[in-house]
Design an enzyme around this catalytic site. Structure first.
Site, mmCIF file in Angstrom:
data_model
loop_
_atom_site.group_PDB
_atom_site.id
_atom_site.type_symbol
_atom_site.label_atom_id
_atom_site.label_comp_id
_atom_site.label_asym_id
_atom_site.label_seq_id
_atom_site.Cartn_x
_atom_site.Cartn_y
_atom_site.Cartn_z
ATOM 1 N N ASP A 77 65.358 42.684 34.181
ATOM 2 C CA ASP A 77 64.343 41.970 34.941
ATOM 3 C C ASP A 77 62.986 42.230 34.297
ATOM 4 O O ASP A 77 62.854 43.067 33.408
ATOM 5 C CB ASP A 77 64.355 42.453 36.392
ATOM 6 C CG ASP A 77 63.621 41.500 37.320
ATOM 7 O OD1 ASP A 77 63.164 40.445 36.847
ATOM 8 O OD2 ASP A 77 63.504 41.820 38.511
ATOM 9 N N THR A 136 59.776 42.484 36.355
ATOM 10 C CA THR A 136 59.019 43.360 37.234
ATOM 11 C C THR A 136 59.788 44.653 37.473
ATOM 12 O O THR A 136 60.958 44.647 37.839
ATOM 13 C CB THR A 136 58.755 42.664 38.582
ATOM 14 O OG1 THR A 136 58.111 41.425 38.338
ATOM 15 C CG2 THR A 136 57.867 43.524 39.457
ATOM 16 N N ASP A 180 66.598 46.253 40.297
ATOM 17 C CA ASP A 180 66.185 47.162 41.369
ATOM 18 C C ASP A 180 66.203 46.513 42.740
ATOM 19 O O ASP A 180 66.034 47.195 43.745
ATOM 20 C CB ASP A 180 64.780 47.711 41.088
ATOM 21 C CG ASP A 180 63.740 46.599 40.966
ATOM 22 O OD1 ASP A 180 64.120 45.423 41.032
ATOM 23 O OD2 ASP A 180 62.548 46.926 40.799
#
Length: 803
Positions: free
Chosen positions: A322, A324, A559
């Site tokens: 990812d 972020t 996450d």
């Protein structure tokens, strides 16, 4: 979430107050607690049994039992090696268990439970029957229950049912443990806990790593089964052959005061051959290598959920990540509020954003940036809420303001603005600079029902690059590991960040809304592209699945709850420690310190372990093959076996046993490739055959027609075999560094000590007084080393052409 009228209350006031501490303690005492282990870790007893009661140890114990009866004690030294290796393996795995368990405590889910009217965090084991559990976006249910209050609560049950669509939950609806919250918040009462709950089967299973197919484990199991079955016919054939020579050899060994006679002598020869056939240290060294790898990664705050996960790490050739939280910091800063028309001023819009942030009980990083950057929120009562979800990509709140009802939504511009609209074009232009852009819009009706959105302003957020992101991407590029950025953000924004970090292929981002997993070219697009934006959770899973179908070993980092499906689909799921409990529960590796820079160490550790296991397997299987070769030739020629068990112990320790321990823990950066068994046997079989035939050639030359070998004859065979197999060790140990040269030199020194000192000669029954026999041994060994080298060079060239 604040509401003023009597029919609406805060979440804390609307839900039951839960149990008291006394009631919870009573239920716990009655066995009504959630008594499931924190993680699937083996107990100390299981570790000891697994290291002691093995197939190989059983075979060696039987062989030692024979020597214990007939003697002498020197011939039973091989059992001491097994004891030492077993102790080392047990200690190392206990160290790994300690590291894993301590890290698992940090990583364990901490459900929020209502006790004595207040919300407290507990361990999963402290939840009891009838507890009221509070959940919000990203949380995973640890027990079964029934919803008692909900505010836009949506649960993802895909890990249980395979259905990807979130399920809206209302009071009275069931909650299954193992499902996780993708939007909203709520509370549920625990109705099944401990072994009766689905958590006892699914949450433990989700937290346990199990390779569907472990090539290393299955390959070694096949080899060991094959060796086990060969021991019986070769041992029987050798024993039969030696019984015809027992009377001739008795005189030589009876002087030691041990049991003598044809049967005893034949048994000694059989034990000497079979001991070398058993790869006694291989399985234990594999356990040690795995355990040491786990301990090393633990020091970097990296939790490996199960030891065999390291095998998957070694084979990774694609990392999907990812943006972020990995390439950029999770924290963001409000940079600008840009009105799209003149009907709203910045101050008024900032007030709206502050109210939206205050209405979110569990703000994500974007909402947290608005909360910090927009000041004190107005006290507007909340009429209705539509919480954020990855599938919708927007959230909304309907307020009751002094001017009347107002309905505001905030989310991805592509989700709220029409294609080709000026608002979407303006958002794309800002996103192309690498900034995160949200669209603030005004709805014409309550946000939890049908409505139309009018774009009002762009909300621009700044993200900070992680200082370790660029070096990490550079490492993967050098190691031929492809990195693909898979994000829910705008594709242009993601591409701008990737370009700044120097990622190849970032110039051509792909908007995932234009992709369909069912299209014929989907796999080709996934293979060639590097940056993907606006990727939905289901598309992330499809993207990972397409890479795996293309023959790649994929590691997925994430996450959030939107990453759970892809983490589960990947060969290796890597979750951030601060991520959602749902993401951490399905990942095989958890980076507890949230450092993306730890990932290269994780991959490198996997390569080190698997690469070294392959080297060690080469050595041990070479020993097995030459032992089988010698035993077969001895049986067919009906000559005495050239070694006593003590000779086999010396050869095994100097050439393979001690060196393999160091090689198993050495640095190794080569990526593991499929075909472990075939590659191992390509060197072990020819090297073993040549070594065994060379030893027998020396034996027949020095025996010179005699029926009884002298100590000098046995020593000559030992020299040939040691010299040849030490050469195999040198070939396997490449690339060469100083400590490997010291290691081989040390083994040669140990061998010379045994050959040339009176104590060594007496203990191992060696004799180097015949120069002709020694020269013959060295000459045959030199020729054998040359043949092995030619075979290895030709094989390397053949493999290079195939690659």
């Amino acid at each position: 979430m604040v509401q003023q009228d009597g029919e609406a209350a805060t979440l804390e006031e609307a839900a039951p107050t839960g149990l008291t501490s006394a009631q919870a303690a009573q239920r716990l005492a009655e066995g009504l607690g959630n008594d499931v282990p924190v993680r699937a870790s083996r107990t100390v007893g299981q570790i000891i049994r697994a290291n002691v009661f093995t197939r190989i140890n059983a075979m060696v114990a039987v062989l030692f039992g024979i020597i214990a009866v007939i003697g002498p004690v020197q011939d039973g030294l091989f059992a001491l090696v097994i004891v030492i290796n077993t102790l080392i393996g047990t200690v190392q795995e206990l160290r790994a268990k300690k590291t894993l368990d301590s890290l698992a405590i940090v990583n364990a889910a901490r459900p929020r439970v209502v006790r004595d009217g207040t919300v407290v965090e507990l361990s999963s084991q402290e939840v009891v029957l009838d507890d009221v559990v509070e959940v919000a976006s990203g949380d995973q249910a640890v027990v079964d229950g029934v919803v008692v209050s909900a505010s836009g609560l949506e649960m993802d049950e895909s890990l249980l049912t395979g259905e990807a669509d979130p399920v809206l939950k209302q009071p009275g609806d069931p909650i299954m443990s193992g499902s996780f919250v993708v939007a909203g918040s709520g509370r549920f009462r625990a109705t099944r806990v401990g072994r009766e709950a689905y958590a006892a089967r699914l949450t433990e299973e989700a937290a346990r790593f199990s390779l569907v197919r472990s090539e290393l484990r299955s390959g070694l199991d096949r080899i060991l089964r094959f060796i086990t079955w060969l021991l019986f016919p070769i041992g029987g054939l050798l024993l039969y052959s030696q019984l015809f020579l027992g009377a001739q050899v008795t005189e030589e060994v009876s002087a030691g005061g041990t049991v003598s006679g044809p049967l005893a002598d034949a048994l000694r020869g059989m034990v000497a051959a079979l001991v070398s056939m058993v790869p006694e240290g291989l399985v234990l060294l594999i356990s040690i290598a795995f355990a040491v790898g786990v301990v090393r990664l633990g020091r970097r705050r990296c939790l490996v959920q199960e030891l065999p996960a390291i095998e998957g790490l070694a084979r990774v050739d694609v990392v999907c990540t990812d943006k972020t939280g990995t390439l950029t910091d999770t924290g963001m800063r409000l940079a600008e509020v840009r009105p799209l028309d003149g009907s709203h001023d910045v101050a008024g819009l900032t007030e709206v954003l502050a109210a939206l942030a205050a209405a979110d009980p569990r703000p994500n990083p974007s909402m947290a940036a608005l909360r910090d950057g927009c000041g004190t929120p107005p006290e507007w009562p909340v009429a209705s809420v539509m919480p954020f979800s990855s599938a919708r990509r927007w959230s909304g709140v309907s307020f009751t303001t002094p001017e009347g009802s107002r309905h505001w939504v905030l989310g991805a511009p592509e989700a709220l603005a029409a294609a080709g609209s000026p608002a979407l074009a303006a958002a794309s232009a800002v996103a192309a600079r690498g900034l995160r852009v949200l669209l603030l819009g005004r709805a014409d009706a309550a946000v939890d029902g049908p409505h139309t959105v009018v774009p009002v302003a762009l909300v621009v957020l700044e993200q900070r690059m992680r200082p370790d992101a660029a070096p990490t991407l550079d490492y993967f590029a050098r190691q031929d590991v492809a990195v693909k950025v898979v994000s829910g953000d705008n594709a242009a924004s993601v591409a701008a960040v990737a370009r700044d970090l120097g990622l190849d292929g970032a110039e051509s981002p792909v908007d995932a809304r234009e992709l369909s997993p069912g299209e014929a070219h989907f796999g080709d697009t996934v293979e060639k592209a590097t940056v993907f934006g606006r990727v939905s959770p289901e598309q992330k899973r499809s993207l990972v699945a397409a890479l795996r179908r293309g023959g790649h070993t994929v590691a997925m980092t994430g996450d959030g709850v939107n990453d759970v499906l892809a983490l589960k689909e990947a060969d290796i799921g890597v979750a951030m420690g601060s991520g959602s409990p749902a993401a951490r529960s399905v990942a095989q590796v958890v980076l507890l310190d949230d450092r993306f820079a730890t990932l290269p160490h994780v991959v490198a550790e996997g390569r080190r372990v698997i690469g070294n296991i392959e080297r060690v397997a080469n050595l041990f299987l070479t020993k097995t093959v030459y032992s089988m070769t010698m035993a077969t030739v001895v049986s067919l020629l009906a000559v005495a076996y050239p070694f006593f068990p003590r000779h086999a112990t010396l050869i095994n320790a100097v050439t393979f046993g001690i060196p393999s321990f160091f090689l198993a823990l050495a640095p190794n950066t080569e990526r593991a490739r499929p075909g472990f068994v075939a590659r191992t046997l390509r060197l072990a079989v020819p090297a073993g055959l040549v070594s065994g035939l060379a030893a027998m050639t020396t034996y027949l030359l020095v025996l010179d027609g005699a029926s009884v070998p002298t100590p000098a004859d046995r020593t000559a065979v030992l020299i040939t075999l040691c010299a040849t197999t030490l050469w195999v060790l040198l070939l396997v140990a490449r690339p060469y560094v100083w400590w490997k040269a010291v290691l081989v030199a040390g083994m040669v020194a140990v061998l010379l000590t045994a050959l040339l000192t009176p104590l060594g000669q007496a203990f191992f029954a060696l004799d180097v007084s015949d120069p002709g026999a020694v020269v013959t041994a060295l000459a045959v060994a030199g020729a054998a080393a040359a043949v092995i080298t030619v075979v290895r060079v030709l094989d390397d060239r053949f493999l290079a052409r195939r690659r």
